[in-house]
Motif scaffolding. Sequence first.
Motif, mmCIF file in Angstrom:
data_model
loop_
_atom_site.group_PDB
_atom_site.id
_atom_site.type_symbol
_atom_site.label_atom_id
_atom_site.label_comp_id
_atom_site.label_asym_id
_atom_site.label_seq_id
_atom_site.Cartn_x
_atom_site.Cartn_y
_atom_site.Cartn_z
ATOM 1 N N ILE A 34 5.526 9.743 -5.512
ATOM 2 C CA ILE A 34 4.883 9.745 -4.199
ATOM 3 C C ILE A 34 3.667 8.828 -4.245
ATOM 4 C CG2 ILE A 34 3.743 11.194 -2.477
ATOM 5 C CD1 ILE A 34 5.444 13.532 -3.603
ATOM 6 N N ARG A 35 3.539 7.948 -3.290
ATOM 7 C CA ARG A 35 2.490 6.933 -3.307
ATOM 8 C C ARG A 35 1.172 7.501 -2.778
ATOM 9 N NH1 ARG A 35 6.462 2.455 -0.462
ATOM 10 N NH2 ARG A 35 7.843 2.157 -2.273
ATOM 11 N N ASP A 39 6.184 11.008 5.190
ATOM 12 C CA ASP A 39 6.687 9.908 4.358
ATOM 13 C C ASP A 39 7.744 10.394 3.368
ATOM 14 O OD1 ASP A 39 4.940 7.708 5.279
ATOM 15 O OD2 ASP A 39 3.337 8.960 4.461
ATOM 16 N N ARG A 50 10.361 9.545 6.235
ATOM 17 C CA ARG A 50 10.390 8.124 6.589
ATOM 18 C C ARG A 50 10.842 7.266 5.416
ATOM 19 N NH1 ARG A 50 5.671 9.621 9.606
ATOM 20 N NH2 ARG A 50 4.307 9.261 7.806
ATOM 21 N N ARG A 51 10.498 7.695 4.178
ATOM 22 C CA ARG A 51 10.769 6.818 3.034
ATOM 23 C C ARG A 51 11.671 7.422 1.968
ATOM 24 N NH1 ARG A 51 8.969 5.484 -2.072
ATOM 25 N NH2 ARG A 51 7.442 7.175 -2.191
ATOM 26 N N HIS A 63 -3.103 14.277 -0.567
ATOM 27 C CA HIS A 63 -1.963 14.098 0.329
ATOM 28 C C HIS A 63 -2.018 15.120 1.466
ATOM 29 C CE1 HIS A 63 0.180 11.286 -2.317
ATOM 30 N NE2 HIS A 63 -0.245 12.041 -3.323
ATOM 31 N N GLU A 66 0.437 9.105 0.939
ATOM 32 C CA GLU A 66 1.643 9.472 1.674
ATOM 33 C C GLU A 66 1.622 10.952 2.054
ATOM 34 O OE1 GLU A 66 5.332 6.574 0.759
ATOM 35 O OE2 GLU A 66 4.966 8.055 -0.813
ATOM 36 N N SER A 67 2.204 11.255 3.210
ATOM 37 C CA SER A 67 2.325 12.637 3.664
ATOM 38 C C SER A 67 3.627 13.232 3.143
ATOM 39 C CB SER A 67 2.292 12.699 5.190
ATOM 40 O OG SER A 67 3.328 11.901 5.740
#
Length: 325
Positions: A88-89, A162, A187-188, A113, A92-93
Amino acid sequence: MPRTRDAKGFPMVENSIHETPGGSRPDKPAAAFTPLLTTRDWNEEWKELQKARRAADDASHWDKRAATFGSKDAPNPYVERFLKLAAIRPGESVLDMGCGTGALSMPLGAAGHLVVAADFSRGMLGVLEGELAERGIASVTPKLMSWEDDWAAHAVLPGSVDVAVASRSIATADLKDSLMRLTDAARRRVCITLPTGGSPRTDERVLTAVGLQNQLGRDYLYAFAILAEEGLKPEVSYIESTRPDTFDTPEEAYETFSRMVDDAAGALVSAAERDAALARLRPWLADNLVENPRAGRPDRKGEPEKRLALREPRKITWAFIAWDK
C-alpha cells in the motif's frame, strides 16, 4: 514395397486420414474434447461446498469472542507479511473488510492512511474503537457493515478507496459476489487471504492422521479461478501462521480436536466416517501431546499457557491473493 520417396527423391508425407487395417476409413471422427477447467462454474461449486460445511458463525458469536481479541496482538509476523505483500502506497486510502478488532486497521491508521474498518460484529468494533481512542488514532472509521449489506447505503461506493483488503475474513456463501464487491470498491488494488487447506480452526496434520485429508478445503483455488474467469490477473504468495495450542488435560485436547473434526467433516462425510476419524484421534493425541515447557508463561494474548502442548505447533498456510485494477 510401398514408395517412401517421390519422383524427385523427397520423402513422401502420408495423408492425415489413415485407413484401417481392412482398407476402410473410420465412420466418424473422435468425439470433441471438452476441457472441464473452462466449463466448470467455480462459484456454484463454492456455494455447494459452503452448504455442506459447518454453518458460518453469526455476529453474536464474534461479539462474544471480541474480548479475547485485540490489536495488542499486532504487529505480528502475519500482519507484517500481509502489509509488505499488499504494498500500500503512502497516503492511499483503504477498506479493511472484516476488520475484526483492527489487526490491519490499527497499523495502517498509525501510518497515516485513511481506513474504513468494516465488520458485522459490534463487539469487535467496540474493541477497535476503544484502542483507537487510547492511541489517539483519528484516521480509522469503524463501520458496522456485513458482506451482504448494501455497501452504497454505508457510503462504500465504487472506487471509494485506493486499496481494498480482506484478511482472513471471507467465509461467505457467494464468493464471487464478495470478490467483485472488493474489486468495485477499490481504485487500484485488492488484497485478500484465504486458507490453503482446512480452515483456521483445523489442523491439517490431524485431519490427515484421522483419515479426513480429502475433506480439506482449498478455498484459495476457487478465488483464483473466479478472478481469472473475470479477466483479472491474481498473484499468489503465502503466509505461514503458527498457532501454539495448549491444554490442561488430554481430555481437553480431545474435545478441542474433535470439534476440529466436526468443522472439517460437516455434511461432507457420513456418521460412520466421522466416528472412525474420532476413534483415530485419541491414539494420535497420545503420541503427540507433550509437557509444555512454557506452561504458566503468557501467550500472545496475555493468557497463561497450559500444561500440555502439541509436540509441533499447529501451522496454517494462508494464500495471499492480490490483483490490480
